[in-house]
Design a protein around this motif. Structure first.
Motif, short mmCIF file in Angstrom:
data_model
loop_
_atom_site.label_atom_id
_atom_site.label_comp_id
_atom_site.label_asym_id
_atom_site.label_seq_id
_atom_site.Cartn_x
_atom_site.Cartn_y
_atom_site.Cartn_z
N MET A 290 0.78 -1.20 -0.05
CA MET A 290 0.06 -0.01 -0.02
C MET A 290 0.79 1.22 -0.03
O MET A 290 1.84 1.35 0.76
N ARG A 291 0.54 2.26 -0.80
CA ARG A 291 1.42 3.47 -0.99
C ARG A 291 0.65 4.37 0.00
O ARG A 291 -0.33 4.51 0.32
N LYS A 292 1.73 5.09 0.75
CA LYS A 292 1.44 6.09 1.46
C LYS A 292 1.04 7.39 0.95
O LYS A 292 1.78 7.79 -0.13
N ARG A 293 -0.18 7.96 0.96
CA ARG A 293 -0.70 9.13 0.37
C ARG A 293 -0.25 10.48 1.20
O ARG A 293 -0.58 10.81 2.37
N HIS A 294 0.42 11.29 0.48
CA HIS A 294 0.69 12.87 1.14
C HIS A 294 -0.49 13.70 0.87
O HIS A 294 -0.80 13.76 -0.30
N HIS A 295 -0.98 14.37 1.89
CA HIS A 295 -1.96 15.50 1.70
C HIS A 295 -1.17 16.74 1.32
O HIS A 295 -0.48 17.10 1.65
N SER A 296 -1.72 17.45 0.30
CA SER A 296 -1.44 18.63 -0.09
C SER A 296 -1.74 19.75 0.85
O SER A 296 -2.61 19.63 1.72
N THR A 297 -1.06 20.85 0.57
CA THR A 297 -1.53 21.93 1.80
C THR A 297 -3.01 22.58 1.43
O THR A 297 -3.76 22.82 2.27
N GLY A 298 -3.35 22.37 0.11
CA GLY A 298 -4.84 22.74 -0.18
C GLY A 298 -5.83 21.71 0.43
O GLY A 298 -6.95 22.32 0.86
N GLU A 299 -5.69 20.51 0.76
CA GLU A 299 -6.41 19.63 1.26
C GLU A 299 -6.57 19.81 2.70
O GLU A 299 -7.67 19.88 3.28
N MET A 300 -5.18 20.17 3.51
CA MET A 300 -5.28 20.52 4.65
C MET A 300 -6.14 21.82 4.89
O MET A 300 -6.77 21.90 5.99
N ILE A 301 -5.77 22.82 4.22
CA ILE A 301 -6.63 24.05 4.52
C ILE A 301 -7.98 24.07 4.47
O ILE A 301 -8.80 24.25 5.17
N SER A 302 -8.63 23.02 3.30
CA SER A 302 -9.97 22.88 3.35
C SER A 302 -10.53 21.98 4.31
O SER A 302 -11.66 22.15 4.92
N THR A 303 -9.83 21.04 4.69
CA THR A 303 -9.93 20.40 5.74
C THR A 303 -10.37 21.19 7.19
O THR A 303 -11.53 21.20 7.88
N LEU A 304 -9.49 22.12 7.57
CA LEU A 304 -9.70 22.87 8.77
C LEU A 304 -10.67 24.09 8.48
O LEU A 304 -11.35 24.30 9.30
N THR A 305 -10.79 24.34 7.24
CA THR A 305 -12.26 25.24 6.93
C THR A 305 -13.57 24.41 7.47
O THR A 305 -14.40 24.96 7.84
N PHE A 306 -13.55 23.34 6.66
CA PHE A 306 -14.63 22.55 7.12
C PHE A 306 -14.85 22.35 8.52
O PHE A 306 -15.96 22.49 9.01
N ILE A 307 -14.15 22.30 9.27
CA ILE A 307 -14.01 21.94 10.79
C ILE A 307 -14.52 23.48 11.17
O ILE A 307 -15.26 23.40 12.32
N GLY A 308 -13.83 24.39 10.90
CA GLY A 308 -14.15 25.68 11.61
C GLY A 308 -15.58 26.25 11.12
O GLY A 308 -16.29 26.78 12.08
N VAL A 309 -15.92 26.03 9.99
CA VAL A 309 -17.55 26.52 9.71
C VAL A 309 -18.39 25.58 10.30
O VAL A 309 -19.41 25.89 10.72
N GLY A 310 -18.20 24.01 10.76
CA GLY A 310 -18.80 23.22 11.04
C GLY A 310 -18.98 23.76 12.35
O GLY A 310 -20.16 23.43 13.05
N LEU A 311 -18.24 23.97 13.32
CA LEU A 311 -18.07 24.08 14.69
C LEU A 311 -18.96 25.63 14.79
O LEU A 311 -19.61 25.82 15.73
N TRP A 312 -18.51 26.71 14.02
CA TRP A 312 -19.35 27.81 13.95
C TRP A 312 -20.80 27.62 13.81
O TRP A 312 -21.71 28.27 14.61
N CYS A 313 -21.32 26.95 12.85
CA CYS A 313 -22.79 26.54 12.58
C CYS A 313 -23.30 25.94 14.07
O CYS A 313 -24.37 26.22 14.34
#
Length: 62
Positions: free
Chosen positions: A1-24
């Motif tokens: 199994m190949r290890k997948r590295h997450h891009s900076t954009g994926e990490m930013i969108s994940t944090l944004t989803f978490i932030g907006v979810g908590l705000w809601c």
């Protein structure tokens, strides 16, 4: 199994989803019932979006 590295954009969108979810969630606790229901649905969708990589990994048949 190949290890997948997450891009900076994926990490930013994940944090944004978490932030907006908590705000809601926080806003929904103080809102009238109908508005709170919509905000809780949006919060659930955002938190699910933040977990999209984990969900895809769990559903992967590789």
């Amino acid at each position: 199994m190949r290890k997948r590295h997450h891009s900076t954009g994926e990490m930013i969108s994940t944090l944004t989803f978490i932030g907006v979810g908590l705000w809601c969630l926080g806003t929904g606790l103080e809102a009238p019932p109908l508005k709170a229901t919509v905000l809780f649905i949006c919060a659930g969708a955002c938190i699910t979006g933040a977990a999209r990589n984990l969900i895809a990994k769990a559903l992967s048949r590789d």
